[in-house]
Design a protein around this motif. Structure first.
Motif, PDB file in Angstrom:
ATOM      1  N   GLY A 146      40.166  32.651  41.754  1.00 58.99           N
ATOM      2  CA  GLY A 146      39.769  34.024  41.475  1.00 58.99           C
ATOM      3  C   GLY A 146      38.523  34.402  42.246  1.00 58.99           C
ATOM      4  O   GLY A 146      37.905  33.572  42.922  1.00 58.99           O
ATOM      5  N   GLY A 147      38.161  35.670  42.160  1.00 57.66           N
ATOM      6  CA  GLY A 147      36.975  36.152  42.848  1.00 57.66           C
ATOM      7  C   GLY A 147      37.255  36.579  44.273  1.00 57.66           C
ATOM      8  O   GLY A 147      38.401  36.815  44.676  1.00 57.66           O
ATOM      9  N   ASP A 148      36.183  36.630  45.069  1.00 58.74           N
ATOM     10  CA  ASP A 148      36.279  37.126  46.434  1.00 58.74           C
ATOM     11  C   ASP A 148      37.131  36.267  47.350  1.00 58.74           C
ATOM     12  O   ASP A 148      37.493  36.709  48.442  1.00 58.74           O
ATOM     13  N   VAL A 149      37.441  35.042  46.944  1.00 58.97           N
ATOM     14  CA  VAL A 149      38.120  34.115  47.861  1.00 58.97           C
ATOM     15  C   VAL A 149      39.639  34.202  47.800  1.00 58.97           C
ATOM     16  O   VAL A 149      40.318  33.515  48.563  1.00 58.97           O
ATOM     17  N   ILE A 150      40.203  35.009  46.919  1.00 61.21           N
ATOM     18  CA  ILE A 150      41.671  35.011  46.833  1.00 61.21           C
ATOM     19  C   ILE A 150      42.267  35.988  47.841  1.00 61.21           C
ATOM     20  O   ILE A 150      41.685  37.009  48.182  1.00 61.21           O
ATOM     21  N   ASP A 151      43.437  35.630  48.306  1.00 57.08           N
ATOM     22  CA  ASP A 151      44.189  36.462  49.248  1.00 57.08           C
ATOM     23  C   ASP A 151      44.956  37.501  48.446  1.00 57.08           C
ATOM     24  O   ASP A 151      46.069  37.241  47.968  1.00 57.08           O
ATOM     25  N   TRP A 152      44.332  38.653  48.295  1.00 55.14           N
ATOM     26  CA  TRP A 152      44.950  39.727  47.515  1.00 55.14           C
ATOM     27  C   TRP A 152      44.600  41.054  48.184  1.00 55.14           C
ATOM     28  O   TRP A 152      43.467  41.234  48.630  1.00 55.14           O
ATOM     29  N   PRO A 153      45.552  41.995  48.263  1.00 48.94           N
ATOM     30  CA  PRO A 153      45.307  43.254  48.975  1.00 48.94           C
ATOM     31  C   PRO A 153      44.417  44.219  48.180  1.00 48.94           C
ATOM     32  O   PRO A 153      44.877  45.231  47.645  1.00 48.94           O
ATOM     33  N   GLU A 154      43.135  43.890  48.097  1.00 51.08           N
ATOM     34  CA  GLU A 154      42.171  44.740  47.419  1.00 51.08           C
ATOM     35  C   GLU A 154      40.799  44.500  48.024  1.00 51.08           C
ATOM     36  O   GLU A 154      40.554  43.481  48.666  1.00 51.08           O
ATOM     37  N   GLN A 155      39.899  45.438  47.818  1.00 53.31           N
ATOM     38  CA  GLN A 155      38.532  45.274  48.286  1.00 53.31           C
ATOM     39  C   GLN A 155      37.830  44.197  47.463  1.00 53.31           C
ATOM     40  O   GLN A 155      38.047  44.069  46.255  1.00 53.31           O
ATOM     41  N   LYS A 156      37.003  43.420  48.131  1.00 57.84           N
ATOM     42  CA  LYS A 156      36.274  42.353  47.452  1.00 57.84           C
ATOM     43  C   LYS A 156      35.048  42.958  46.767  1.00 57.84           C
ATOM     44  O   LYS A 156      34.072  43.322  47.411  1.00 57.84           O
ATOM     45  N   GLN A 157      35.117  43.079  45.448  1.00 56.64           N
ATOM     46  CA  GLN A 157      34.046  43.712  44.684  1.00 56.64           C
ATOM     47  C   GLN A 157      33.820  42.965  43.378  1.00 56.64           C
ATOM     48  O   GLN A 157      34.761  42.471  42.752  1.00 56.64           O
ATOM     49  N   ALA A 158      32.551  42.909  42.969  1.00 57.71           N
ATOM     50  CA  ALA A 158      32.195  42.207  41.736  1.00 57.71           C
ATOM     51  C   ALA A 158      32.920  42.788  40.526  1.00 57.71           C
ATOM     52  O   ALA A 158      33.269  42.060  39.589  1.00 57.71           O
ATOM     53  N   GLY A 159      33.158  44.093  40.542  1.00 56.81           N
ATOM     54  CA  GLY A 159      33.780  44.737  39.401  1.00 56.81           C
ATOM     55  C   GLY A 159      35.208  44.300  39.132  1.00 56.81           C
ATOM     56  O   GLY A 159      35.729  44.490  38.029  1.00 56.81           O
ATOM     57  N   LYS A 160      35.852  43.705  40.130  1.00 59.51           N
ATOM     58  CA  LYS A 160      37.257  43.310  39.965  1.00 59.51           C
ATOM     59  C   LYS A 160      37.410  41.921  39.362  1.00 59.51           C
ATOM     60  O   LYS A 160      38.465  41.574  38.833  1.00 59.51           O
ATOM     61  N   VAL A 161      36.363  41.092  39.444  1.00 60.54           N
ATOM     62  CA  VAL A 161      36.554  39.693  39.067  1.00 60.54           C
ATOM     63  C   VAL A 161      36.749  39.498  37.567  1.00 60.54           C
ATOM     64  O   VAL A 161      37.339  38.493  37.148  1.00 60.54           O
ATOM     65  N   ALA A 162      36.294  40.436  36.755  1.00 57.16           N
ATOM     66  CA  ALA A 162      36.541  40.320  35.316  1.00 57.16           C
ATOM     67  C   ALA A 162      38.039  40.358  35.026  1.00 57.16           C
ATOM     68  O   ALA A 162      38.518  39.681  34.095  1.00 57.16           O
ATOM     69  N   PHE A 163      38.779  41.106  35.817  1.00 53.47           N
ATOM     70  CA  PHE A 163      40.230  41.178  35.635  1.00 53.47           C
ATOM     71  C   PHE A 163      40.893  39.873  36.089  1.00 53.47           C
ATOM     72  O   PHE A 163      41.865  39.415  35.484  1.00 53.47           O
ATOM     73  N   HIS A 164      40.362  39.271  37.169  1.00 56.81           N
ATOM     74  CA  HIS A 164      40.858  37.956  37.578  1.00 56.81           C
ATOM     75  C   HIS A 164      40.633  36.950  36.445  1.00 56.81           C
ATOM     76  O   HIS A 164      41.516  36.173  36.094  1.00 56.81           O
TER      77      HIS A 164
END
Length: 382
Positions: A284-302
């Motif tokens: 999870g976090g910024d290191v995953i290959d996923w079509p989205e912008q790398k942002q701190a706000g998204k990692v809670a969902f990961h």
């Protein structure tokens, strides 16, 4: 259950994503069967959204706020933090778990493994791993910025824009130039109207913007840099503001090159598992290959998806949670009172100075984020 039959859930990486998984599992995993380990190569947590102001502002002493402290929550009988760098992952042949090995030789067994190792930044946001070294790093950068008259930023993404804004906030008479390899600031994943708005706001702040050009090499002793297109820019300080490099070399060397992409991000399934060959390893976090912008706000969902799947699998069930992406929005500060934002709602909403300052620019959401991560502040803790 005897200690010999207890199993470990190991999280590699103590940034927002790793701490998010730790906190999600804290009360949901069966503590009678599982121990929870968070392995971090830092003895503190860096709040990167405020790192630029911390290293530029001559007025604000932000170090003890931006650097956050692991508290007793992260060091209990069966929930612990280990400071060290993971160098090797081993998986048993039956895929039921394995071990990680740290640089100091320590081995930690795992029944479930979560990879959230973050990445390496360049230049002014390349914060040292040891807290004892951060003070000197900050003082060095503050001195460099204060002494410079002509500053060039390589890269016009969010880091470059925010760095330029912080410099202009405190040193409005300095010449600041952003060199960016596209026809507008930011990248093409954002709509043209938002990129155009961001570019105009940066220029209005007094920043020089050079587009569709690159800086490949430089020598600050020359007093100038030359772009790929042959443009000369007077400069006594060059700041790299390009994207980060994922800390995933140990993943590729341990689990195989096929587990990562050419850009070093980790390939994941929608369950955030690495795949059928590694069913008990998540990322999870910024290191995953996923079509989205790398942002701190998204990692809670990961973190929520990973934790739910680990809890389910620990009970002998499948991995039911699917990551479907997170809400897409961004606020970019341009100093303390200015900024630009975008919400991917309806036709796409572009937000200006008032909203950006209200939400982020003034205080960078430091205290709110610290509380949500359940960390302590060095400013208030002993």
């Amino acid at each position: 259950m005897s200690s010999s039959t207890r199993q470990n859930i190991v999280i590699v990486g103590g940034g927002f994503a790793g701490i998010g998984v730790f906190n999600q599992l804290y009360d949901t995993i069966d503590a009678s069967k599982y121990d929870l380990f968070l392995i971090s190569d830092r003895d503190y947590v860096a709040y990167y959204p405020a790192a630029l102001r911390m290293s530029i502002s001559p007025e604000d002493d932000l170090e003890n706020q931006v650097l956050m402290k692991y508290n007793s929550r992260f060091n209990q009988a069966n929930k612990k933090t280990i400071i060290g760098k993971v160098t090797t992952i081993d998986q048993r042949s039956d895929k039921s778990g394995g071990t990680v090995t740290l640089a100091n030789g320590q081995k930690v067994e795992w029944a479930f493994l979560v990879l959230t190792p973050g990445g390496r930044w360049e230049g002014i946001v390349n914060i040292p791993e040891a807290k004892k070294d951060v003070g000197a790093f900050i003082r060095s950068w503050k001195s460099k910025v204060e002494k410079a008259n002509d500053i060039v930023l390589i890269g016009g993404g969010a880091v470059g824009i925010e760095a330029a804004g912080e410099i202009k906030e405190y040193y409005p008479r300095k010449n600041v130039t952003i060199v960016h390899g596209s026809d507008s600031l930011l990248n093409a994943s954002y709509p043209a109207k938002f990129r155009s708005a961001a570019t105009k706001r940066v220029i209005a702040r007094g920043v020089n913007v050079i587009l569709n050009d690159y800086i490949d090499e430089w020598d600050e002793c020359d007093g100038k840099v030359t772009t790929r297109n042959g443009k000369f820019i007077v400069s006594d300080l060059v700041i790299q503001a390009r994207g980060f490099t994922p800390n995933t070399d140990f993943v590729a060397s341990s689990l195989g090159e096929e587990t990562i992409t050419r850009s070093k991000t980790i390939k994941v399934l929608p369950t955030l598992q690495l795949g059928p060959n590694h069913p008990r390893i998540f990322a999870g976090g910024d290191v995953i290959d996923w079509p989205e912008q790398k942002q701190a706000g998204k990692v809670a969902f990961h973190a929520a998806v990973i934790a739910k799947n680990i809890v389910s699998m620990s009970q002998g069930k499948g991995a039911p949670a699917i990551y479907k992406g997170a809400f897409d929005g961004i606020i970019i500060t341009i100093g303390k009172t200015q900024g630009v934002g975008f919400l991917r709602l309806l036709w796409g909403i572009v937000l200006g100075n008032w909203f950006s300052a209200w939400i982020k620019s003034k205080n960078l959401m430091v205290e709110m984020s610290r509380k949500s991560l359940k960390l302590d502040s060095y400013a208030t803790s002993s």
